[in-house]
Design a protein around this motif. Sequence first.
Motif, short mmCIF file in Angstrom:
data_model
loop_
_atom_site.label_atom_id
_atom_site.label_comp_id
_atom_site.label_asym_id
_atom_site.label_seq_id
_atom_site.Cartn_x
_atom_site.Cartn_y
_atom_site.Cartn_z
N LEU A 260 67.43 45.48 53.77
CA LEU A 260 67.64 44.27 54.59
C LEU A 260 68.15 44.63 55.98
CD1 LEU A 260 69.07 41.64 52.10
CD2 LEU A 260 66.95 41.50 53.42
N LEU A 261 69.00 45.66 56.10
CA LEU A 261 69.47 46.04 57.44
C LEU A 261 68.30 46.57 58.28
CD1 LEU A 261 71.91 46.10 59.37
CD2 LEU A 261 72.25 48.49 58.73
N GLU A 262 67.39 47.31 57.63
CA GLU A 262 66.19 47.76 58.36
C GLU A 262 65.40 46.56 58.86
OE1 GLU A 262 64.82 50.69 55.12
OE2 GLU A 262 63.82 51.37 56.96
N MET A 263 65.22 45.58 58.00
CA MET A 263 64.45 44.39 58.40
C MET A 263 65.18 43.62 59.50
SD MET A 263 62.99 43.18 54.67
CE MET A 263 62.05 41.77 55.28
N ARG A 264 66.51 43.53 59.38
CA ARG A 264 67.27 42.81 60.41
C ARG A 264 67.12 43.52 61.76
NH1 ARG A 264 73.09 40.91 58.90
NH2 ARG A 264 72.32 38.88 59.45
N SER A 265 67.11 44.86 61.74
CA SER A 265 67.02 45.61 63.00
C SER A 265 65.64 45.41 63.65
CB SER A 265 67.30 47.09 62.78
OG SER A 265 66.16 47.75 62.26
N GLN A 266 64.66 44.92 62.87
CA GLN A 266 63.32 44.68 63.42
C GLN A 266 63.14 43.26 63.95
OE1 GLN A 266 61.13 47.26 63.92
NE2 GLN A 266 63.05 48.25 63.35
N ALA B 208 58.13 38.17 55.05
CA ALA B 208 58.71 36.91 55.53
C ALA B 208 58.91 35.97 54.33
CB ALA B 208 57.82 36.28 56.58
N ALA B 209 57.91 35.91 53.45
CA ALA B 209 58.05 35.10 52.23
C ALA B 209 59.19 35.63 51.37
CB ALA B 209 56.74 35.12 51.44
N PHE B 210 59.35 36.95 51.35
CA PHE B 210 60.43 37.57 50.56
C PHE B 210 61.80 37.13 51.09
CE2 PHE B 210 63.32 41.16 49.63
CZ PHE B 210 63.30 41.08 48.25
N LEU B 211 61.93 37.00 52.40
CA LEU B 211 63.21 36.52 52.96
C LEU B 211 63.47 35.07 52.54
CD1 LEU B 211 63.14 38.13 56.54
CD2 LEU B 211 64.46 38.88 54.55
N ASP B 212 62.41 34.25 52.49
CA ASP B 212 62.57 32.88 51.96
C ASP B 212 63.02 32.92 50.50
OD1 ASP B 212 61.62 31.87 54.35
OD2 ASP B 212 59.57 31.61 53.63
N TYR B 213 62.40 33.85 49.77
CA TYR B 213 62.71 33.98 48.34
C TYR B 213 64.18 34.38 48.12
CZ TYR B 213 62.15 35.71 43.53
OH TYR B 213 62.27 35.94 42.18
N PRO C 182 64.25 41.77 66.58
CA PRO C 182 63.86 41.63 67.99
C PRO C 182 62.38 41.89 68.25
CG PRO C 182 65.86 42.95 67.79
CD PRO C 182 65.31 42.78 66.40
N TYR C 183 61.69 42.55 67.31
CA TYR C 183 60.29 42.90 67.51
C TYR C 183 59.33 42.02 66.70
CZ TYR C 183 62.68 47.08 69.16
OH TYR C 183 63.52 47.94 69.81
N LYS C 184 59.85 41.32 65.70
CA LYS C 184 58.97 40.54 64.81
C LYS C 184 59.46 39.10 64.71
CE LYS C 184 57.91 44.46 61.80
NZ LYS C 184 56.52 44.78 62.14
N ALA C 185 58.68 38.20 65.30
CA ALA C 185 59.09 36.79 65.34
C ALA C 185 59.25 36.19 63.94
CB ALA C 185 58.10 35.98 66.16
N THR C 186 58.39 36.60 62.99
CA THR C 186 58.49 36.01 61.64
C THR C 186 59.83 36.37 60.99
OG1 THR C 186 57.26 37.90 60.80
CG2 THR C 186 56.04 35.86 61.07
N PHE C 187 60.29 37.62 61.19
CA PHE C 187 61.60 38.03 60.64
C PHE C 187 62.71 37.26 61.37
CE2 PHE C 187 60.54 42.61 59.04
CZ PHE C 187 59.55 42.10 58.25
N LEU D 230 70.25 37.69 65.71
CA LEU D 230 70.06 36.27 66.05
C LEU D 230 69.70 36.10 67.53
CD1 LEU D 230 73.09 34.85 64.03
CD2 LEU D 230 70.71 35.09 63.29
N ASP D 231 69.56 37.22 68.26
CA ASP D 231 69.17 37.20 69.67
C ASP D 231 70.06 36.25 70.46
OD1 ASP D 231 67.75 37.66 72.00
OD2 ASP D 231 66.20 36.18 71.55
N ASP D 232 71.36 36.44 70.33
CA ASP D 232 72.30 35.49 70.94
C ASP D 232 73.59 36.22 71.33
OD1 ASP D 232 73.94 33.43 71.65
OD2 ASP D 232 73.66 32.27 69.82
N LEU D 233 73.74 36.46 72.64
CA LEU D 233 74.91 37.20 73.11
C LEU D 233 76.22 36.45 72.88
CD1 LEU D 233 73.66 38.85 76.42
CD2 LEU D 233 74.17 39.96 74.24
N THR D 234 76.15 35.12 72.69
CA THR D 234 77.41 34.39 72.46
C THR D 234 78.04 34.79 71.12
OG1 THR D 234 76.41 32.44 71.43
CG2 THR D 234 76.62 32.40 73.83
#
Lengths: 196, 196
Positions: free
Chosen positions: B107-113, B60-65, B115-120, A174-178
């Motif tokens: 999902l953890l792989e996608m979450r770790s990305q 990104a659509a898959f996360l909405d889904y 910081p690099y991918k604004a759509t995620f 969530l890019d949030d240190l809080t």
Amino acid sequence: MTEPSDRTFSETEGAIMEATYRALREHGYADLTIKRISDEYGKSTAAVHYYYDTKDELLAAFLDYLLKRFVDSIHHIDTTDPEERLELLLDELLVKPQENPDLSIALLEMRSQAPYKATFSERFQQNDEYVRYMLKAVVNHGIDEGVFNDVDADHVTRSLMTIVDGGRTRAVVLDDLTELETARQTAREYVDAMLR
Amino acid sequence: MTEPSDRTFSETEGAIMEATYRALREHGYADLTIKRISDEYGKSTAAVHYYYDTKDELLAAFLDYLLKRFVDSIHHIDTTDPEERLELLLDELLVKPQENPDLSIALLEMRSQAPYKATFSERFQQNDEYVRYMLKAVVNHGIDEGVFNDVDADHVTRSLMTIVDGGRTRAVVLDDLTELETARQTAREYVDAMLR
């Protein structure tokens, strides 16, 4: 149990680890190369390869190094009062990482690779076991001294690590240190509810 | 707030999402390709590209889904009793994922990305906000009815999501589904301590 802190690093290995630290913070895990580590180290890639065959082998050593740093910082906590000691341990786990968000990002990438890389998986399991062992010792000490309730120390330490890992994951995703502050507060509330 | 569940998926898009679901569980995030999704879908890559230009756009659509599926499953909870409803929500968040460890890994792989991918990043932030909004509604309802203590509902729901995310991360990194059980128990203890 074997103390992971028994793992020693020569001065050269320590310098490579510090270079890895800087390279990881700058480039993240996916874009890390031995070349980038060597650049930070200020020597040739051959000088790094002399110690570590592959990037993953080097990174496995780096996870050992991080645990050793953590254990060293814990050894500087000189209070033996269980309540105070538990608070300071939780500060190390949840306040300290706020100083270094780029490392947290790289570590979450490495953690997400644990299902695919046995060397990472082993380290994360061993490191988690060691941190839980330290937390459990403090909880059991408090139970023995009658300042904590007679709880299932294994469950309580696992719960605390769940809160720690949740805060760390959320701070990155969530890019949030809080989120680390929130987790520190949650851990305080959980300790109050369960142990006091 | 806009309900993410308002996002609709046509029958074709739904079929592509289900194919993505299967491909992610089988290959993980890093090895996922449009080709592999098309193979699961049973049509050409062009048929998938007609709807989604890039893999990241599709994901990104898959996360909405996934959020829509989650929200739909929540709508099936027909009790309005706040205590019971909160327990069922926490079951959806921590018991249900035990059925599907491969999806949790991806999902953890996608979450770790993130910081690099604004759509995620946007999706994870929006989804987290929505789940917290649902939890907070239940907590506030319980406060209004006098069955819960008059707590800071925003903090309590953030804490619960910290426990949820900690359990999910640990289950993947430590390769141990019982971490989700531990987190479920931690959430129960936290709710008991704070709300009752």
